[in-house]
Design an enzyme around this catalytic site. Structure first.
Site, PDB file in Angstrom:
ATOM      1  N   ILE A 236       4.252  46.263  -3.296  1.00 46.50           N
ATOM      2  CA  ILE A 236       3.789  45.483  -4.459  1.00 46.50           C
ATOM      3  C   ILE A 236       3.795  43.989  -4.126  1.00 46.50           C
ATOM      4  O   ILE A 236       2.807  43.296  -4.327  1.00 46.50           O
ATOM      5  CB  ILE A 236       4.683  45.741  -5.702  1.00 46.50           C
ATOM      6  CG1 ILE A 236       4.926  47.245  -5.927  1.00 46.50           C
ATOM      7  CG2 ILE A 236       4.113  45.048  -6.954  1.00 46.50           C
ATOM      8  CD1 ILE A 236       3.787  48.034  -6.477  1.00 46.50           C
TER       9      ILE A 236
ATOM     10  N   LYS B 142      14.407  43.242 -20.180  1.00 45.85           N
ATOM     11  CA  LYS B 142      13.801  41.905 -20.048  1.00 45.85           C
ATOM     12  C   LYS B 142      12.277  41.977 -20.017  1.00 45.85           C
ATOM     13  O   LYS B 142      11.599  41.235 -20.725  1.00 45.85           O
ATOM     14  CB  LYS B 142      14.314  41.234 -18.777  1.00 45.85           C
ATOM     15  CG  LYS B 142      13.488  40.041 -18.352  1.00 45.85           C
ATOM     16  CD  LYS B 142      13.741  39.656 -16.909  1.00 45.85           C
ATOM     17  CE  LYS B 142      12.681  38.726 -16.400  1.00 45.85           C
ATOM     18  NZ  LYS B 142      11.692  39.361 -15.531  1.00 45.85           N
TER      19      LYS B 142
ATOM     20  N   ARG C 156       0.902  35.573  -6.660  1.00 41.45           N
ATOM     21  CA  ARG C 156       0.923  36.408  -7.872  1.00 41.45           C
ATOM     22  C   ARG C 156      -0.280  36.034  -8.737  1.00 41.45           C
ATOM     23  O   ARG C 156      -0.154  35.361  -9.757  1.00 41.45           O
ATOM     24  CB  ARG C 156       2.242  36.214  -8.639  1.00 41.45           C
ATOM     25  CG  ARG C 156       3.443  36.673  -7.852  1.00 41.45           C
ATOM     26  CD  ARG C 156       4.741  36.501  -8.610  1.00 41.45           C
ATOM     27  NE  ARG C 156       4.937  37.514  -9.634  1.00 41.45           N
ATOM     28  CZ  ARG C 156       5.969  37.523 -10.474  1.00 41.45           C
ATOM     29  NH1 ARG C 156       6.866  36.567 -10.414  1.00 41.45           N
ATOM     30  NH2 ARG C 156       6.083  38.463 -11.385  1.00 41.45           N
ATOM     31  N   PRO C 157      -1.464  36.487  -8.333  1.00 40.30           N
ATOM     32  CA  PRO C 157      -2.672  36.101  -9.065  1.00 40.30           C
ATOM     33  C   PRO C 157      -2.717  36.733 -10.455  1.00 40.30           C
ATOM     34  O   PRO C 157      -2.004  37.708 -10.725  1.00 40.30           O
ATOM     35  CB  PRO C 157      -3.802  36.655  -8.198  1.00 40.30           C
ATOM     36  CG  PRO C 157      -3.193  37.716  -7.357  1.00 40.30           C
ATOM     37  CD  PRO C 157      -1.744  37.401  -7.206  1.00 40.30           C
ATOM     38  N   ILE C 158      -3.562  36.161 -11.339  1.00 35.79           N
ATOM     39  CA  ILE C 158      -3.758  36.774 -12.660  1.00 35.79           C
ATOM     40  C   ILE C 158      -5.245  37.079 -12.888  1.00 35.79           C
ATOM     41  O   ILE C 158      -5.719  37.106 -14.018  1.00 35.79           O
ATOM     42  CB  ILE C 158      -3.167  35.914 -13.811  1.00 35.79           C
ATOM     43  CG1 ILE C 158      -3.776  34.506 -13.827  1.00 35.79           C
ATOM     44  CG2 ILE C 158      -1.665  35.850 -13.760  1.00 35.79           C
ATOM     45  CD1 ILE C 158      -3.531  33.781 -15.155  1.00 35.79           C
ATOM     46  N   ASP C 159      -5.941  37.325 -11.774  1.00 34.16           N
ATOM     47  CA  ASP C 159      -7.382  37.574 -11.883  1.00 34.16           C
ATOM     48  C   ASP C 159      -7.709  38.795 -12.748  1.00 34.16           C
ATOM     49  O   ASP C 159      -8.725  38.806 -13.452  1.00 34.16           O
ATOM     50  CB  ASP C 159      -7.993  37.737 -10.484  1.00 34.16           C
ATOM     51  CG  ASP C 159      -7.302  38.838  -9.686  1.00 34.16           C
ATOM     52  OD1 ASP C 159      -6.072  38.737  -9.491  1.00 34.16           O
ATOM     53  OD2 ASP C 159      -7.973  39.801  -9.282  1.00 34.16           O
TER      54      ASP C 159
ATOM     55  N   CYS D 147       9.443  33.903 -10.785  1.00 31.66           N
ATOM     56  CA  CYS D 147       9.981  34.113  -9.444  1.00 31.66           C
ATOM     57  C   CYS D 147       8.901  33.935  -8.386  1.00 31.66           C
ATOM     58  O   CYS D 147       7.757  34.347  -8.585  1.00 31.66           O
ATOM     59  CB  CYS D 147      10.557  35.521  -9.343  1.00 31.66           C
ATOM     60  SG  CYS D 147      12.086  35.731 -10.258  1.00 31.66           S
TER      61      CYS D 147
END
Ligand code: EPU
Length: 427
Positions: A326, A22, A121-124, A116
């Site tokens: 994590i 996936k 859940r940052p995307i910096d 989820c």
């Protein structure tokens, strides 16, 4: 609403074949945007995340077919259509559309991703990478706007080891001018899989699978054919199910090297298993001992398996501690397992499991994909019938779960359920 019903207590016997990964699939499909001609990907899992991404590629003008695990993408007529809302919000991996569209069109508008709920859940780091390549990135009303006159290779050090950021930067950098170096890159097998596809498309990438990836940008990428790697997390889920309830279960289509941390922990618990080139055989294992696990980036123990592993630990003697380094809040499965009679406490980033206990069937809700897997495994072990709701999460990531479990002798079925009165705080 549908529920998954599981009558526990049946031993598992037979062979289960692992599907395509996936977490590779959700990056390989967007990667096809970067090509000028047809890309064919074989072995994709038939899961809702894959269908959602195929539909998104169609929204931007691609022609996409999905037949028996093979996706054929003709990206030649794609345009840089803004995707601020709708399907992009439904899955986390829609963030890969940012890197792929930025690489091909030098601009993109992508709604902030869903997926989820595992805590923040940052995307910096993704954004830091795009900016280093020369893009201007803004967040306007919940959508990320990316624009670049041109992309220029850069040296990018990731402050956090991130699978998503590593892949996303790679997607944009293959079409940047000059050399990009990603330092402190993630090393997960899915990154190598994406780099393999991109290389077959004409990209020049060295070092994928190590913590330094070097990319020489090229002017154009072309079509190719690629076969996806097997899903190490799905394989791990069945391995854990077999460890808990298996009589004799063969897990087929695995890359053993991807499974080392889990196999080592199962052996430490006393699970009987044998590995061969691409299969793992688990035989009935009694008297399991608790172990401690700590999730780490690859090749450490995967965070995606700590929830299913927790279910298995309820069967083991004494106390075991599962620490997630994590995602420190990935413990929503614990309350549900407690409803099933598990004895688990959460302290900070850890859950402490005391066993052994006999789980009891109950009505439980999957708050996220791997919590769902944990509850299914618990249901297989429990006395009586377990009803799992929240199947939309499970359907995002497990191909043919009911059929695969039935083929192993489990008594599982889906049924329309009554309206759930519990407040759904997750979806
Ligand atoms: N992080 C940041 N900033 C960023 C990116 C990540 O702080 O810009 C942090 C995250 O908050 C997290 C850690 O870095 O604490 C690692 O996150 P990563 O970016 O590696 O995760 P991801 O790419 O968003 C993928 C998988 C997850 C899997 C993680 C870790 C996909 C689509 N998702 O997520 O899979 O848990 O890597 O291995 O590939 C799942 O399959 O159930 C699942 C959640």
């Amino acid at each position: 609403m549908e529920s998954l019903m599981i009558e526990g207590g049946h031993r598992l016997n037979g062979t289960v074949r692992v599907s395509g990964a996936k977490n590779s699939a959700v990056a390989l499909i967007p990667a096809a945007i970067l090509s000028e001609s047809t890309v064919t990907i074989d072995g994709l899992p038939n899961i809702s995340d894959v269908h959602m991404l195929c539909a998104l590629l169609e929204e931007i003008g691609g022609t996409v077919s999905f037949d028996d695990g093979t996706v054929i993408v003709d990206p030649s007529k794609m345009v840089s259509m803004p995707l601020p809302n709708g399907k992009v919000k439904k899955l986390r991996a829609s963030y890969y559309l940012m890197g792929a569209m930025l690489g091909r069109f030098k601009q993109a508008v992508i709604g902030l991703p869903g997926g989820c709920h595992l805590g923040p859940r940052p995307i910096d780091q993704h954004i830091k990478g795009f900016e280093a390549l020369g893009a201007e990135v803004t967040n306007e009303q919940g959508a990320i706007y990316l624009r670049a006159k041109e992309l220029k290779g850069a040296r990018i050090y990731l402050d956090v080891v991130s699978v998503g950021a590593t892949i996303n930067i790679m997607l944009a950098a293959v079409r940047a001018k000059g050399q990009t170096i990603i330092e402190n890159a993630a090393k997960e097998p899915e990154i190598i899989d994406v780099a393999t596809l991109l290389t077959s498309m004409g990209a020049r990438i060295k070092g994928a699978g190590t913590d330094v990836i070097r990319i020489e940008g090229v002017d154009e990428l072309h079509g190719c054919r690629h076969t996806i790697i097997p899903d190490r997390i799905e394989a791990g889920t069945y391995l854990i199910a077999a460890a808990s309830m298996g009589e004799e279960v063969l897990i087929d289509n695995v890359i053993i090297q991807h499974m080392e941390s889990l196999v080592a922990k199962l052996r430490e618990m006393g699970v009987n298993l044998k590995t061969s080139e691409d299969q793992i055989l688990v035989t009935r294992s009694e008297g399991l001992k608790s172990v401690d696990i700590k999730t780490l980036v690859y090749p450490g123990f995967p965070t995606d398996l700590q929830q299913p592993f927790t279910s298995l630990m309820t069967k083991a003697s004494a106390n075991g501690i599962v620490t997630d380094t994590i995602y420190g809040a990935r413990f929503k499965h614990v309350d549900e397992l407690r409803r099933m009679n598990a004895n688990i406490k959460v302290e900070g980033r850890s859950s402490i499991i005391s066993g052994p206990v006999q789980l009891q069937g109950a009505k439980v809700r999957a708050s996220d994909l791997r919590a769902g897997a944990a509850l299914v495994i618990a249901g297989l072990m429990a006395k009586g019938v377990t009803e799992v709701t929240g199947l939309e999460h499970i359907d995002r990531g497990y191909e043919g779960l009911v059929d695969k479990l039935k083929a192993l002798g489990a008594n599982v079925w889906r049924e329309k359920s009554q309206q759930n009165n519990r407040i759904d705080q997750y979806s």
